[in-house]
Design a protein around this motif. Structure first.
Motif, PDB file in Angstrom:
ATOM      1  N   SER A 168      37.045  59.589  87.315  1.00  0.00           N
ATOM      2  CA  SER A 168      38.385  59.162  86.904  1.00  0.00           C
ATOM      3  C   SER A 168      39.314  60.369  87.065  1.00  0.00           C
ATOM      4  O   SER A 168      40.144  60.687  86.220  1.00  0.00           O
ATOM      5  CB  SER A 168      38.407  58.658  85.455  1.00  0.00           C
ATOM      6  N   HIS A 192      47.036  53.582  84.681  1.00  0.00           N
ATOM      7  CA  HIS A 192      47.524  52.250  85.092  1.00  0.00           C
ATOM      8  C   HIS A 192      48.063  51.613  83.803  1.00  0.00           C
ATOM      9  O   HIS A 192      47.428  50.738  83.229  1.00  0.00           O
ATOM     10  CB  HIS A 192      46.400  51.421  85.732  1.00  0.00           C
ATOM     11  N   GLU A 229      41.821  49.387  79.262  1.00  0.00           N
ATOM     12  CA  GLU A 229      40.474  49.694  79.753  1.00  0.00           C
ATOM     13  C   GLU A 229      39.573  50.114  78.602  1.00  0.00           C
ATOM     14  O   GLU A 229      40.046  50.738  77.626  1.00  0.00           O
ATOM     15  CB  GLU A 229      40.571  50.834  80.770  1.00  0.00           C
ATOM     16  N   TYR A 288      35.633  52.052  78.145  1.00  0.00           N
ATOM     17  CA  TYR A 288      34.515  52.769  78.756  1.00  0.00           C
ATOM     18  C   TYR A 288      33.322  52.643  77.820  1.00  0.00           C
ATOM     19  O   TYR A 288      33.393  53.065  76.661  1.00  0.00           O
ATOM     20  CB  TYR A 288      34.838  54.262  78.857  1.00  0.00           C
ATOM     21  N   MET A 340      38.467  46.191  82.486  1.00  0.00           N
ATOM     22  CA  MET A 340      39.918  46.336  82.615  1.00  0.00           C
ATOM     23  C   MET A 340      40.568  44.959  82.683  1.00  0.00           C
ATOM     24  O   MET A 340      39.966  44.009  83.203  1.00  0.00           O
ATOM     25  CB  MET A 340      40.281  47.102  83.894  1.00  0.00           C
TER      26      MET A 340
HETATM   27  O1  LIG Z   1      40.557  52.928  86.400  1.00  0.00           O
HETATM   28  C1  LIG Z   1      39.324  52.809  86.579  1.00  0.00           C
HETATM   29  C2  LIG Z   1      38.423  53.692  85.814  1.00  0.00           C
HETATM   30  O2  LIG Z   1      39.153  54.794  85.338  1.00  0.00           O
HETATM   31  C3  LIG Z   1      37.188  54.144  86.546  1.00  0.00           C
HETATM   32  O3  LIG Z   1      36.518  53.032  87.094  1.00  0.00           O
HETATM   33  C4  LIG Z   1      37.510  55.150  87.660  1.00  0.00           C
HETATM   34  O4  LIG Z   1      38.284  54.560  88.669  1.00  0.00           O
HETATM   35  C5  LIG Z   1      36.225  55.672  88.240  1.00  0.00           C
HETATM   36  C6  LIG Z   1      36.491  56.729  89.299  1.00  0.00           C
HETATM   37  O5  LIG Z   1      37.159  56.418  90.307  1.00  0.00           O
HETATM   38  O6  LIG Z   1      36.078  57.873  89.088  1.00  0.00           O
END
Ligand SMILES: O=C[C@H](O)[C@@H](O)[C@H](O)CC(=O)O
Length: 272
Positions: A172, A178, A191, A193, A250
């Motif tokens: 990330s 976003h 989002e 995690y 998300m």
């Molecule tokens: O926005 C999506 C999330 O932050 C992760 O899925 C992220 O994109 C993972 C990455 O590209 O390192």
């Protein structure tokens, strides 16, 4: 003091299921995204009637049978540990339906929720159909399994991916966000995690911060923790010796993943 964005495992037994994690709109401050992780001993069952949310049922570990109406997906799941690094099976179910998850083996099942904007067919997202991609270079290399990407029209609002980040790398990253409903430049997606570490005693650093720093939380995140990302940049750093796994859920007003990199750090993408 644990950040208000960080949820430690709940591990609450409810009937035959152990609710390992539960981050729902009622108590998370999120408007779109919900997440549950349940643990099932062999032969145990979990049943839920989806109200206004659609759900992606991810066979995180172990093998399960998922039933919805006349649909029966028997013995799905591909791995005993997420760190086998192979894609797994999932099932998508629209809102208003009743799901039943029965464990064939001891299993952990991720239930990923977001608003059901219109009815869609119940379907198996087979491991063989999950796209995998390598992102990044230098010390921000990571592997992504796109379980329910925005290119897949199976869901009305839900996006689900899982990410592996090796020892000494960031993911990330460069930091992206976003959190503005401003397409085509940026989409607004909340989002969550769900984190796992290998070995389990590890931790990662995750920072969640906004341009104006009105939100700026840096956490030491441990195995089984959930981090809530209501807004802002959300990079993850993995200490030497450990492998990071996280499952992202998300959702927002439009099912498009269009992020914006932190301009202070976007320059790293320009290196050869
Ligand atoms: O926005 C999506 C999330 O932050 C992760 O899925 C992220 O994109 C993972 C990455 O590209 O390192």
């Amino acid at each position: 003091m644990v950040s208000h964005l960080q949820r430690k495992p709940l591990n609450e037994q409810r009937g035959e299921a152990k609710i390992v994690q539960e981050v729902m709109k009622q108590d998370s401050g999120l408007q779109y995204v919900g997440f549950r992780l349940i643990g099932l001993e062999p032969g145990a069952a979990y049943e839920e009637t989806l109200a206004g949310d659609e759900c992606c049922i991810v066979a995180l570990t172990g093998r399960i049978t998922v039933t919805e109406g006349e649909h029966v997906f028997a013995g799905i799941g591909t791995r005993e540990s997420v760190f086998e690094r192979k894609a797994t099976d999932s099932v998508f179910v629209s809102g208003g339906k009743t799901i039943r998850v029965e464990s064939v083996t001891a299993a952990q099942v991720a239930l990923c929720y977001s608003p059901s904007l219109h009815p869609l067919p119940t379907k198996l997202i087979a491991a063989r159909d999950v796209g995998s991609e390598q992102r990044g270079k230098y010390q921000n290399r990571r592997t992504v399994h796109n379980i329910l990407p925005d290119s897949d029209p199976s869901a009305s609002s839900l996006l689900v991916v899982e990410v592996y980040t090796d020892s000494g790398n960031f993911s990330s990253y460069p930091p992206h966000k976003h959190d503005r409903d401003n397409l085509p430049d940026e989409s607004f997606l909340e989002e969550t995690y769900y984190h796992e570490l290998d070995p389990k005693q590890g931790f990662v650093f995750q920072r969640v911060y906004t341009d104006d720093r009105s939100l700026d939380e840096t956490m030491a995140v441990e195995h089984g923790d959930v981090v809530i990302v209501p807004a802002g940049y959300h990079p993850v750093g993995v200490p030497d010796g450990y492998t990071s796994y996280y499952l992202n859920v998300m959702a927002g007003p439009t099912r498009v993943w269009k992020f914006h990199n932190d301009p202070d750090h976007a320059w790293i993408l320009d290196r050869d």
